[in-house]
Design an enzyme around this catalytic site. Structure first.
Site, PDB file in Angstrom:
ATOM      1  N   LYS A 180       0.748  -1.173  -0.088  1.00 44.21           N
ATOM      2  CA  LYS A 180      -0.088  -0.048  -0.098  1.00 44.21           C
ATOM      3  C   LYS A 180       0.781   1.314   0.070  1.00 44.21           C
ATOM      4  O   LYS A 180       1.786   1.324   0.833  1.00 44.21           O
ATOM      5  CB  LYS A 180      -0.983   0.152   1.214  1.00 44.21           C
ATOM      6  CG  LYS A 180      -1.423   1.365   1.793  1.00 44.21           C
ATOM      7  CD  LYS A 180      -2.403   1.040   3.072  1.00 44.21           C
ATOM      8  CE  LYS A 180      -3.574   2.099   3.345  1.00 44.21           C
ATOM      9  NZ  LYS A 180      -3.096   2.967   3.999  1.00 44.21           N
TER      10      LYS A 180
HETATM   11  P1  FBP Z   1      -6.571   7.542   3.998  1.00 45.67           P
HETATM   12  O1  FBP Z   1      -7.470   6.883   2.731  1.00 45.67           O
HETATM   13  O2  FBP Z   1      -7.476   8.232   4.838  1.00 45.67           O
HETATM   14  O3  FBP Z   1      -5.414   8.183   3.569  1.00 45.67           O
HETATM   15  O4  FBP Z   1      -6.228   6.267   4.699  1.00 45.67           O
HETATM   16  C1  FBP Z   1      -5.023   5.563   4.762  1.00 45.67           C
HETATM   17  C2  FBP Z   1      -3.932   5.570   5.943  1.00 45.67           C
HETATM   18  O5  FBP Z   1      -2.833   4.975   5.479  1.00 45.67           O
HETATM   19  C3  FBP Z   1      -4.797   5.133   7.107  1.00 45.67           C
HETATM   20  O6  FBP Z   1      -4.520   3.757   7.291  1.00 45.67           O
HETATM   21  C4  FBP Z   1      -4.045   5.763   7.984  1.00 45.67           C
HETATM   22  O7  FBP Z   1      -4.527   6.014   9.203  1.00 45.67           O
HETATM   23  C5  FBP Z   1      -3.772   7.204   7.424  1.00 45.67           C
HETATM   24  O8  FBP Z   1      -3.771   7.012   6.152  1.00 45.67           O
HETATM   25  C6  FBP Z   1      -2.322   7.759   7.819  1.00 45.67           C
HETATM   26  O9  FBP Z   1      -2.267   9.075   7.261  1.00 45.67           O
HETATM   27  P2  FBP Z   1      -0.968   9.779   7.560  1.00 45.67           P
HETATM   28  O10 FBP Z   1      -0.381  10.223   6.216  1.00 45.67           O
HETATM   29  O11 FBP Z   1      -1.486  11.223   8.227  1.00 45.67           O
HETATM   30  O12 FBP Z   1       0.028   9.189   8.419  1.00 45.67           O
END
Ligand code: FBP
Length: 266
Positions: A180
């Site tokens: 991911k």
């Molecule tokens: P989103 O689709 O909201 O971006 O979620 C993906 C993710 O990786 C989540 O699993 C995690 O909580 C968040 O984004 C982390 O975001 P950041 O970039 O602030 O660390």
């Protein structure tokens, strides 16, 4: 255990593609990330399950108290690392253990997930944890999803294709079964990310909520055309006024090759 892994992977990647709901924000960002109606995890989980999401990625504690909603309906990916934004800024470049592979097994999970911040000053520690997780996941035939996020003091632009594809390659070389990572902004550059991952399925990380849903759907479409296998998306779903419609539209792009323009009308 290769057999178990393949069976579990096929529950997540339906016809080789997946729409995964990311739901670890209560820790990663805090409850303020959720609109008031979605602070209760049951409310939003009922909506995404109802809309037919392929899998949900969450931390063990929330999985344990919501199993009656998703159990037997969607695949489950248990994330076993996390961090809060309450930490000093520098230490946010490290994720801590947030459960065990055994929690994932006990919950009947189809995969385990862990973050590696490639380029962080804590990269060495995160890699040690990643390999500990991977080692025990292997014994259970549990696939490992790596949130391969390049971020650290030397990284000026974490969305730069050279940086993202480096992280994707490092994820593949560290034995990830699913990767991911960030969207690089267009189809051509994302194709480079997919190529660097050398056949390991790459899923786009949703990112902050886009104001117009069509823009998010265009990103998803580009990811699929570039050879990506789908998305792991949180905010663009739970911060949307109609999460069900949004999941359905994303599914149409990922699974039915609908154009963003067709999908947005659903
Ligand atoms: P989103 O689709 O909201 O971006 O979620 C993906 C993710 O990786 C989540 O699993 C995690 O909580 C968040 O984004 C982390 O975001 P950041 O970039 O602030 O660390």
């Amino acid at each position: 255990n290769e057999v178990g892994k393949r069976i579990r992977l096929s529950r997540i990647l339906r016809n080789d593609r997946a729409v995964v709901f990311a739901f670890d924000h209560g820790v990663e960002h805090g409850p303020s990330d959720f609109p008031p109606e979605h602070v209760n995890p049951r409310v939003i989980l009922e909506k995404v399950v109802d809309a037919g999401v392929d899998a949900i990625m969450m931390l063990p504690g929330i999985a344990r108290i919501t199993w009656d909603i998703w159990g037997n309906k969607t695949a489950l990916i248990v994330k076993v690392t996390s961090k809060t934004n309450l930490r000093p800024k520098d230490e946010r470049l490290l994720q801590s253990p947030f459960g065990y592979v055994e929690d994932a097994v006990a919950l009947g999970a189809d995969a385990v997930a862990a973050t590696v911040y490639w380029g962080s000053q804590y990269e060495d520690l995160m890699l040690q944890r990643w390999f500990t997780i991977r080692e025990s996941a292997e014994t259970y035939g549990l696939p490992c999803l790596q949130l391969a996020y390049p971020r650290g003091p030397a990284i000026a632009n974490r969305y730069d294709v050279e940086i993202v594809r480096y992280g994707a390659r490092a994820a593949a070389e560290s034995g990830a079964d699913l990767i991911k990572t960030y969207y690089t902004g267009n189809l051509e550059t994302f194709r480079e990310v997919v190529r660097a991952a050398s056949g390991i399925p790459v899923l786009m990380s949703g990112g902050p909520r886009r104001e117009k849903e069509i823009d998010f759907l265009r990103d998803v479409w580009n990811v699929i055309q570039a050879g990506g296998k789908g998305v792991v998306v949180g905010r663009n779903i739970f911060q949307h006024k109609n999460p069900k419609a949004m999941i359905k539209a994303v599914k149409a792009v990922v699974h039915e090759d609908k154009t963003p323009e067709e999908a947005v009308k659903l």
